[in-house]
Enzyme design. Sequence first.
Site, PDB file in Angstrom:
ATOM      1  N   SER A   1       0.492 -49.296 -68.440  1.00 55.20           N
ATOM      2  CA  SER A   1       0.172 -48.279 -69.455  1.00 55.20           C
ATOM      3  C   SER A   1       1.244 -48.335 -70.539  1.00 55.20           C
ATOM      4  CB  SER A   1       0.186 -46.890 -68.811  1.00 55.20           C
ATOM      5  OG  SER A   1       0.211 -45.883 -69.800  1.00 55.20           O
TER       6      SER A   1
ATOM      7  N   TYR B   1       4.602 -40.998 -62.963  1.00 54.40           N
ATOM      8  CA  TYR B   1       3.525 -41.955 -63.273  1.00 54.40           C
ATOM      9  C   TYR B   1       4.032 -42.988 -64.280  1.00 54.40           C
ATOM     10  CZ  TYR B   1      -0.704 -43.611 -65.726  1.00 54.40           C
ATOM     11  OH  TYR B   1      -1.670 -44.390 -66.327  1.00 54.40           O
TER      12      TYR B   1
ATOM     13  N   LYS C   1       4.565 -47.135 -63.938  1.00 57.04           N
ATOM     14  CA  LYS C   1       3.967 -48.122 -64.847  1.00 57.04           C
ATOM     15  C   LYS C   1       5.046 -49.047 -65.423  1.00 57.04           C
ATOM     16  CE  LYS C   1      -0.368 -46.982 -64.426  1.00 57.04           C
ATOM     17  NZ  LYS C   1      -1.374 -47.935 -63.928  1.00 57.04           N
TER      18      LYS C   1
END
Length: 279
Positions: free
Chosen positions: A170, A183, A187
């Site tokens: 991401s 999160y 990534k």
Amino acid sequence: MHRNFFSVLRQKDAIFQGFRMASTSSIQGKLSGKVAIVTASTEGIGLAIARRLGQDGASVMVSSRKQDNVSRTVEQLKSENLQVEGMVCHVGKAEDRTSLIQQTVSKFGGLDFVVSNAAANPAFGPILDTPESAWDKIFETNVKATFFLIKEAVPHMEKRGGGSVVIVSSFAGYTPMEFLGPYSVSKTALIGMTKALVPQLSTMNIRVNCVAPGIIKTKFSEQLWKTSAVKDMLMQMIPMKRIGEPSEISGLVSFLCSDDASYITGETTLATGGIPGRL
Ligand code: NAP
């Protein structure tokens, strides 16, 4: 009588020929003859990737946690004349990952591409408030599962003389989002993992690359684009002033799998409508 017999034969041949063309027409493309696994591929970006790899000629094993979603997706993609099979695979479960790989090889005769797309995000809020259980879940699903899926797939790809791995990260891996701290860090780890895998996978003629999408219109990001105040804020961030579509990621993945990317490995490509990631 003879003429009749031969004209029936010719007719039959024409019908078979037509049938052969109809049943293989959708699998002529730059990935023809190749076999792909795409995790988390019953919705969103994963589904778009599975569809695109199929349209480009690959045979694709779709998967996700829920049988209903798998069945619906397989039926849909088959109705589009694509070469797909499907099965349940929760990427956090080692036995599911093993059978995903084994069943793919036994159904399609080998394995050329692995697209690791699944991710979890159980935590939204200030990073210092994130409980340990959320860190564990995020790293188990996003990072560890990706590594072990690839590790287990590699011997099958090596048997085919090489292959291509694509990891879905991401833009948040470069620029952590304030309320998606763990999160974002997971990534970032995937971008690092891509580079870390290069030396060993290169000796097996397997390339490994990563894609870093911006904000893409899926269920996963619904909270970001459905609330108009948040959406307005996002638009300030995105130079192209629009949310991306899953199909704007899938073409990139297909390119990275294909021979057009034969000298590209260890790279992460941003597809963000201009949100900057790095120089
Ligand atoms: P999505 O539309 O919500 O789709 C999620 C898919 O994942 C579904 O098919 C779901 O099916 C499956 N799934 C969820 N957990 C799973 C698990 N543990 N094991 C296997 N399958 C699982 O999500 P998305 O937006 O396409 O996200 C896909 C990837 O893109 C993720 O890695 C995400 O981090 C990344 N990404 C997304 C955006 C964005 O803006 N959307 C931006 C950057 C990166 P089941 O419910 O049946 O399991």
